[in-house]
Structures are given as C-alpha cells and as structure tokens.
Write a protein that holds these residues in place. Structure first.
Motif, PDB file in Angstrom:
ATOM      1  N   GLU A  49      13.423   3.120  -4.257  1.00 17.37           N
ATOM      2  CA  GLU A  49      12.571   2.976  -3.080  1.00 17.37           C
ATOM      3  C   GLU A  49      11.711   4.202  -2.833  1.00 17.37           C
ATOM      4  O   GLU A  49      10.513   4.102  -2.528  1.00 17.37           O
ATOM      5  CB  GLU A  49      13.433   2.688  -1.847  1.00 17.37           C
ATOM      6  CG  GLU A  49      12.631   2.530  -0.570  1.00 17.37           C
ATOM      7  CD  GLU A  49      13.495   2.178   0.636  1.00 17.37           C
ATOM      8  OE1 GLU A  49      12.938   2.103   1.753  1.00 17.37           O
ATOM      9  OE2 GLU A  49      14.721   1.967   0.456  1.00 17.37           O
ATOM     10  N   GLY A  50      12.290   5.377  -2.961  1.00 19.68           N
ATOM     11  CA  GLY A  50      11.513   6.586  -2.733  1.00 19.68           C
ATOM     12  C   GLY A  50      10.348   6.711  -3.689  1.00 19.68           C
ATOM     13  O   GLY A  50       9.238   7.096  -3.285  1.00 19.68           O
ATOM     14  N   GLN A  51      10.573   6.387  -4.953  1.00 22.03           N
ATOM     15  CA  GLN A  51       9.501   6.438  -5.940  1.00 22.03           C
ATOM     16  C   GLN A  51       8.416   5.417  -5.640  1.00 22.03           C
ATOM     17  O   GLN A  51       7.217   5.689  -5.801  1.00 22.03           O
ATOM     18  CB  GLN A  51      10.078   6.205  -7.336  1.00 22.03           C
ATOM     19  CG  GLN A  51      10.976   7.335  -7.813  1.00 22.03           C
ATOM     20  CD  GLN A  51      11.839   6.921  -8.983  1.00 22.03           C
ATOM     21  OE1 GLN A  51      12.615   5.971  -8.892  1.00 22.03           O
ATOM     22  NE2 GLN A  51      11.714   7.642 -10.098  1.00 22.03           N
ATOM     23  N   LEU A  52       8.831   4.226  -5.189  1.00 22.40           N
ATOM     24  CA  LEU A  52       7.849   3.204  -4.848  1.00 22.40           C
ATOM     25  C   LEU A  52       6.976   3.659  -3.682  1.00 22.40           C
ATOM     26  O   LEU A  52       5.746   3.517  -3.714  1.00 22.40           O
ATOM     27  CB  LEU A  52       8.556   1.892  -4.500  1.00 22.40           C
ATOM     28  CG  LEU A  52       7.664   0.753  -4.015  1.00 22.40           C
ATOM     29  CD1 LEU A  52       6.606   0.396  -5.043  1.00 22.40           C
ATOM     30  CD2 LEU A  52       8.490  -0.476  -3.658  1.00 22.40           C
ATOM     31  N   ARG A  53       7.598   4.235  -2.669  1.00 20.58           N
ATOM     32  CA  ARG A  53       6.810   4.697  -1.524  1.00 20.58           C
ATOM     33  C   ARG A  53       5.881   5.839  -1.934  1.00 20.58           C
ATOM     34  O   ARG A  53       4.743   5.926  -1.472  1.00 20.58           O
ATOM     35  CB  ARG A  53       7.740   5.116  -0.385  1.00 20.58           C
ATOM     36  CG  ARG A  53       8.563   3.942   0.155  1.00 20.58           C
ATOM     37  CD  ARG A  53       9.250   4.263   1.458  1.00 20.58           C
ATOM     38  NE  ARG A  53      10.133   3.188   1.864  1.00 20.58           N
ATOM     39  CZ  ARG A  53       9.734   2.037   2.400  1.00 20.58           C
ATOM     40  NH1 ARG A  53       8.438   1.811   2.573  1.00 20.58           N
ATOM     41  NH2 ARG A  53      10.597   1.098   2.743  1.00 20.58           N
ATOM     42  N   ASP A  54       6.348   6.693  -2.835  1.00 22.65           N
ATOM     43  CA  ASP A  54       5.495   7.791  -3.309  1.00 22.65           C
ATOM     44  C   ASP A  54       4.263   7.259  -4.023  1.00 22.65           C
ATOM     45  O   ASP A  54       3.149   7.766  -3.809  1.00 22.65           O
ATOM     46  CB  ASP A  54       6.282   8.701  -4.247  1.00 22.65           C
ATOM     47  CG  ASP A  54       7.262   9.602  -3.530  1.00 22.65           C
ATOM     48  OD1 ASP A  54       7.157   9.733  -2.292  1.00 22.65           O
ATOM     49  OD2 ASP A  54       8.148  10.174  -4.206  1.00 22.65           O
ATOM     50  N   LEU A  59      -1.629   5.832  -4.046  1.00 21.39           N
ATOM     51  CA  LEU A  59      -2.757   4.897  -4.042  1.00 21.39           C
ATOM     52  C   LEU A  59      -3.586   5.076  -2.775  1.00 21.39           C
ATOM     53  O   LEU A  59      -4.823   5.011  -2.821  1.00 21.39           O
ATOM     54  CB  LEU A  59      -2.259   3.460  -4.151  1.00 21.39           C
ATOM     55  CG  LEU A  59      -1.470   3.095  -5.409  1.00 21.39           C
ATOM     56  CD1 LEU A  59      -1.190   1.597  -5.443  1.00 21.39           C
ATOM     57  CD2 LEU A  59      -2.190   3.533  -6.670  1.00 21.39           C
ATOM     58  N   GLY A  60      -2.916   5.311  -1.654  1.00 19.02           N
ATOM     59  CA  GLY A  60      -3.647   5.586  -0.421  1.00 19.02           C
ATOM     60  C   GLY A  60      -4.499   6.830  -0.545  1.00 19.02           C
ATOM     61  O   GLY A  60      -5.647   6.872  -0.070  1.00 19.02           O
ATOM     62  N   ASP A  61      -3.956   7.859  -1.201  1.00 20.89           N
ATOM     63  CA  ASP A  61      -4.729   9.088  -1.411  1.00 20.89           C
ATOM     64  C   ASP A  61      -5.919   8.847  -2.327  1.00 20.89           C
ATOM     65  O   ASP A  61      -6.994   9.444  -2.129  1.00 20.89           O
ATOM     66  CB  ASP A  61      -3.830  10.166  -2.014  1.00 20.89           C
ATOM     67  CG  ASP A  61      -2.767  10.685  -1.048  1.00 20.89           C
ATOM     68  OD1 ASP A  61      -2.922  10.453   0.170  1.00 20.89           O
ATOM     69  OD2 ASP A  61      -1.795  11.297  -1.527  1.00 20.89           O
ATOM     70  N   GLU A  62      -5.746   7.985  -3.313  1.00 26.20           N
ATOM     71  CA  GLU A  62      -6.854   7.648  -4.209  1.00 26.20           C
ATOM     72  C   GLU A  62      -8.008   7.042  -3.410  1.00 26.20           C
ATOM     73  O   GLU A  62      -9.177   7.412  -3.602  1.00 26.20           O
ATOM     74  CB  GLU A  62      -6.394   6.656  -5.280  1.00 26.20           C
ATOM     75  CG  GLU A  62      -5.537   7.231  -6.371  1.00 26.20           C
ATOM     76  CD  GLU A  62      -6.375   7.864  -7.474  1.00 26.20           C
ATOM     77  OE1 GLU A  62      -6.712   7.183  -8.453  1.00 26.20           O
ATOM     78  OE2 GLU A  62      -6.708   9.061  -7.335  1.00 26.20           O
ATOM     79  N   SER A 158      -1.166  -0.490 -11.113  1.00 24.36           N
ATOM     80  CA  SER A 158      -2.455  -0.241 -10.471  1.00 24.36           C
ATOM     81  C   SER A 158      -3.352   0.535 -11.421  1.00 24.36           C
ATOM     82  O   SER A 158      -2.904   1.051 -12.455  1.00 24.36           O
ATOM     83  CB  SER A 158      -2.275   0.536  -9.159  1.00 24.36           C
ATOM     84  OG  SER A 158      -1.747   1.837  -9.406  1.00 24.36           O
ATOM     85  N   VAL A 159      -4.633   0.627 -11.046  1.00 23.10           N
ATOM     86  CA  VAL A 159      -5.618   1.311 -11.882  1.00 23.10           C
ATOM     87  C   VAL A 159      -6.830   1.651 -11.020  1.00 23.10           C
ATOM     88  O   VAL A 159      -7.114   0.952 -10.048  1.00 23.10           O
ATOM     89  CB  VAL A 159      -6.017   0.409 -13.078  1.00 23.10           C
ATOM     90  CG1 VAL A 159      -6.816  -0.810 -12.621  1.00 23.10           C
ATOM     91  CG2 VAL A 159      -6.771   1.181 -14.139  1.00 23.10           C
ATOM     92  N   ARG A 160      -7.510   2.740 -11.352  1.00 31.46           N
ATOM     93  CA  ARG A 160      -8.817   2.975 -10.745  1.00 31.46           C
ATOM     94  C   ARG A 160      -9.818   1.993 -11.344  1.00 31.46           C
ATOM     95  O   ARG A 160      -9.808   1.740 -12.551  1.00 31.46           O
ATOM     96  CB  ARG A 160      -9.317   4.386 -11.037  1.00 31.46           C
ATOM     97  CG  ARG A 160      -8.753   5.482 -10.184  1.00 31.46           C
ATOM     98  CD  ARG A 160      -9.478   6.792 -10.488  1.00 31.46           C
ATOM     99  NE  ARG A 160      -8.856   7.930  -9.824  1.00 31.46           N
ATOM    100  CZ  ARG A 160      -9.261   9.172  -9.965  1.00 31.46           C
ATOM    101  NH1 ARG A 160     -10.309   9.449 -10.746  1.00 31.46           N
ATOM    102  NH2 ARG A 160      -8.654  10.153  -9.332  1.00 31.46           N
ATOM    103  N   ASN A 169       1.694   7.373 -15.675  1.00 28.63           N
ATOM    104  CA  ASN A 169       2.439   8.594 -15.345  1.00 28.63           C
ATOM    105  C   ASN A 169       2.262   9.028 -13.886  1.00 28.63           C
ATOM    106  O   ASN A 169       2.322  10.222 -13.570  1.00 28.63           O
ATOM    107  CB  ASN A 169       2.047   9.741 -16.288  1.00 28.63           C
ATOM    108  CG  ASN A 169       2.291   9.390 -17.741  1.00 28.63           C
ATOM    109  OD1 ASN A 169       3.348   8.858 -18.088  1.00 28.63           O
ATOM    110  ND2 ASN A 169       1.311   9.662 -18.592  1.00 28.63           N
ATOM    111  N   LYS A 170       2.073   8.049 -13.004  1.00 27.15           N
ATOM    112  CA  LYS A 170       1.982   8.321 -11.570  1.00 27.15           C
ATOM    113  C   LYS A 170       3.214   7.801 -10.819  1.00 27.15           C
ATOM    114  O   LYS A 170       3.274   7.904  -9.601  1.00 27.15           O
ATOM    115  CB  LYS A 170       0.722   7.699 -10.975  1.00 27.15           C
ATOM    116  CG  LYS A 170      -0.576   8.168 -11.623  1.00 27.15           C
ATOM    117  CD  LYS A 170      -0.780   9.661 -11.483  1.00 27.15           C
ATOM    118  CE  LYS A 170      -2.134  10.077 -12.060  1.00 27.15           C
ATOM    119  NZ  LYS A 170      -2.323  11.549 -12.001  1.00 27.15           N
TER     120      LYS A 170
END
Length: 261
Positions: A49-54, A59-62, A158-160, A169-170
């Motif tokens: 869960e912690g990794q998923l939230r990170d 993605l929000g920061d992107e 996800s992807v840009r 590796n994110k």
C-alpha cells in the motif's frame, strides 16, 4: 485530503468518470485502499500500500510539473477492479500506449471508439485469426476478455504522453510483482493451486517469469511491428492457453470479441 464519502467508488473507475478526474492522481493516493482496488486485490496488495500511494503521488507531481500522464486517474488502476478470484489467464504487457487517448488501464486494449487501433493490437488480432480463425476487429475494446477472467496487466501502469517507458523504475514494478505473486499463490478450497495460465509477450513481460512458480507459461516475442515476426506470429497463444486451462479443469476462454464494442 478529498472526502472519500463524497465519491461514488463504482463511478470512480468507469472510463472518463468525472469524480476520479476531479480528484486526480494525488487525490487517489489519499483514498482508502478498498476504494482503489477490488476487495480481493485490496487484501493481497495491502503490504504494498505504501508503495502504491507513493507512485500515485509521483503521478500527481508529474501533472503538477506540466506533464500529461496516461491513462487518466479513472483508469490507472482499472486492472485491479477485476475480481482477483476470477482471474484465469494473465497477459503481461510493458507499459501503457503513450499516444493520448489510447491507454485505458488494460494492457494492449484501447477505447472502443479509437481508430485506427495500435499496430501491436492489430498484430494480436492477426495471430488470433491464424490461431483460432477469429476475424480481426476494427476496435480495441478487450473488455470481453477481461470479463472472462483474462487479466490484462502492464508491468508499469502509467506513462508520460509521448514518452514510452518514461515511468519505469518509479515503483510500479514492485506493485505488479506483488499482484502476480498473489495470483500464483491462490488456492482452491481443496488446497490445490487455483487454475492460471500466464502469457508473456516480450522481454519486459519475461521478467516476471521467476514469480510464476509452477504456473504454465506461454512466452514469445512482443506483438510490436518491430518484433512480431521474430516469434510472436505462429506462437498460437490463444489455443494453447485454452488447452492449458482445460488441463487444469477450468474450461476455456471464448477469445472472440464482438464486431463492435
């Protein structure tokens, strides 16, 4: 933090759901896990869960940094809205299509209205025709497969936009690895392994093989136009998957998709 009580968790994960787009990826990171994932997945992915939230916050920061991210928030976890217990076939892809409007949260699939369909998917349809004699479709809605327990799971979710591989590796790899391990570790009421066949297309998909244990694996080159002729064409994954499912006493998948979505 968004008020999760104000969000309809069923509508949240429909394609284009306005509630999900309104809260964005960072908003998803603040929701309870059982609103992000189907109950079975929420249970087995709780350790990650912690990794998923990170990664959702990433993605929000992107987006805050001016980057377009695909798929949209309503679809980024779509694969995990499919019941864990229903999965019979796992098809592993790489990362979402980087073309805006293409990625829908299921590997290799696109929205039913997308024209033309991606070339990798067109090659999948060519092999489906050669393997089972099923005519290629003009649309890329693979929901008919998902509804029968085919988990269309990208290794990276996800992807840009316009930048294939940009979200490797994110953090996604650890989450999808945990999901695959959970699939493999399911058991029937008698304690036997639950029926499962894995289809691995391409080198990225092959990286999950060590997680699969005794699960039957069908592996080949990726259906991309760059590699399909080097082992994807002629690999007969659909008929072979059905044979392996029958051997496990789990019937078959009807791989024929409707003419129109």
């Amino acid at each position: 933090m968004p008020n999760s009580d104000s969000l309809d968790s069923d509508a949240l994960f429909e394609l284009g759901a306005p509630a999900a787009e309104a809260v964005g990826y960072a908003g998803l990171a603040a929701l309870p896990l059982n609103e992000l994932l189907a109950p079975g997945w929420a249970e087995v992915l709780a350790p990650a869960e912690g990794q998923l939230r990170d990664v959702l916050r990433f993605l929000g920061d992107e987006v805050s940094g001016g980057h377009a991210v695909l798929p949209p928030p309503s679809s980024v976890l779509r694969a995990f809205r499919q019941p864990l217990a229903d999965v019979r076939v796992l098809i592993v892809g790489q990362d979402p299509y980087p073309t805006p409007g293409h990625a829908v949260g299921l590997s290799f699939a696109v929205d039913g209205a997308t024209r033309p369909i991606p070339r990798s998917l067109a090659n999948i349809y060519k092999e489906l025709d050669a393997d089972l004699g099923l005519p290629p479709r003009i649309h890329g809605d693979l929901g008919g497969w998902a509804d029968q327990g085919v988990l269309l799971l990208n290794r990276v979710l996800s992807v840009r936009a316009g930048a294939a591989g940009s979200h490797r590796n994110k953090g996604w790899e650890a989450i999808t690895a945990a999901a695959i391990s959970a699939l493999v570790n399911r058991t029937t009421p008698s304690g036997a392994p639950a029926p499962l066949v894995a289809i691995l297309w391409g080198k990225d998909a092959e990286t999950v093989r060590p997680l699969l244990g005794a699960t039957p694996v069908i592996a080949s080159a990726h259906p991309s136009p760059l590699s399909a002729a080097r082992g994807f064409f002629g690999s007969r994954p659909f008929s072979r998957a059905n044979t392996l499912l029958r051997e496990q006493g789990d019937g078959t998948v009807d791989w024929e998709l409707p003419p129109l979505p």
